[in-house]
Design a protein around this motif. Structure first.
Motif, short mmCIF file in Angstrom:
data_model
loop_
_atom_site.label_atom_id
_atom_site.label_comp_id
_atom_site.label_asym_id
_atom_site.label_seq_id
_atom_site.Cartn_x
_atom_site.Cartn_y
_atom_site.Cartn_z
N VAL A 68 -36.24 22.99 5.54
CA VAL A 68 -35.20 23.99 5.74
C VAL A 68 -33.87 23.32 6.08
CG1 VAL A 68 -34.44 25.88 7.26
CG2 VAL A 68 -36.79 25.83 6.40
N SER A 69 -33.91 22.32 6.95
CA SER A 69 -32.70 21.60 7.35
C SER A 69 -32.04 20.92 6.16
CB SER A 69 -33.05 20.58 8.43
OG SER A 69 -31.93 19.84 8.80
N LEU A 70 -32.84 20.26 5.32
CA LEU A 70 -32.28 19.58 4.14
C LEU A 70 -31.72 20.58 3.14
CD1 LEU A 70 -34.86 16.72 3.58
CD2 LEU A 70 -32.54 16.54 4.49
N LYS A 71 -32.38 21.70 2.98
CA LYS A 71 -31.89 22.74 2.07
C LYS A 71 -30.52 23.24 2.54
CE LYS A 71 -33.30 26.98 -0.18
NZ LYS A 71 -34.35 27.97 -0.35
N GLU A 72 -30.39 23.49 3.85
CA GLU A 72 -29.10 23.92 4.41
C GLU A 72 -28.03 22.85 4.22
OE1 GLU A 72 -30.06 24.67 8.48
OE2 GLU A 72 -30.91 26.66 8.06
N TYR A 73 -28.42 21.59 4.43
CA TYR A 73 -27.45 20.49 4.30
C TYR A 73 -26.95 20.39 2.87
CZ TYR A 73 -25.38 15.88 4.16
OH TYR A 73 -24.51 14.84 3.97
N PHE A 74 -27.85 20.42 1.88
CA PHE A 74 -27.42 20.30 0.49
C PHE A 74 -26.60 21.51 0.05
CE2 PHE A 74 -30.84 17.07 0.20
CZ PHE A 74 -30.04 16.02 -0.22
N HIS A 75 -26.94 22.69 0.55
CA HIS A 75 -26.15 23.87 0.25
C HIS A 75 -24.73 23.69 0.79
CE1 HIS A 75 -25.01 28.02 -0.36
NE2 HIS A 75 -24.65 28.08 0.92
N TRP A 76 -24.61 23.22 2.02
CA TRP A 76 -23.30 22.99 2.63
C TRP A 76 -22.54 21.89 1.88
CZ3 TRP A 76 -21.65 18.44 5.06
CH2 TRP A 76 -20.38 18.52 5.66
#
Length: 113
Positions: free
Chosen positions: A77-85
């Motif tokens: 979840v954290s990596l998904k949020e980071y790549f989205h940002w």
């Protein structure tokens, strides 16, 4: 952009254990008209590794080390949020201080016009 799609589709077609890329017959036929060589050894991988290594170094220092996850699910979840940002909100100097999403979607707007 066309070369990017060809490379991405070739990578999706590569079979094997990752040690020796051997494109399937379907992929060889699909990419035969693109005037690009497909290497079956290890040639050309060093430049790919530079970009991947730099990407993961950035991800580790900017996200993983600063926000350690308690589980694999939390990390995902954290990596998904980071790549989205990173793709949608963070300007990149190599893209004239534009976001990758802006460049990508502007390309398709130009093609449609």
């Amino acid at each position: 952009m066309k070369n990017f799609r060809i490379m991405a589709s070739w990578r999706a077609c590569v079979k094997g254990d990752g040690q020796s890329p051997a494109p399937s017959a379907r992929c060889r036929k699909k990419s035969s008209g693109c005037n690009k060589e497909i290497f079956a050894g290890g040639k050309g991988r060093a430049l790919d590794n530079i970009f991947v290594e730099r990407l993961w170094r950035t991800v580790k220092y900017e996200r993983v080390y600063l926000n350690p996850a308690d589980s694999g699910t939390q990390l995902k979840v954290s990596l998904k949020e980071y790549f989205h940002w990173c793709n949608g909100h963070r300007p990149h100097s190599s893209l004239n201080d534009r976001t990758p999403d802006a460049v990508y979607f502007d390309y398709f707007k130009e093609q449609a016009a």
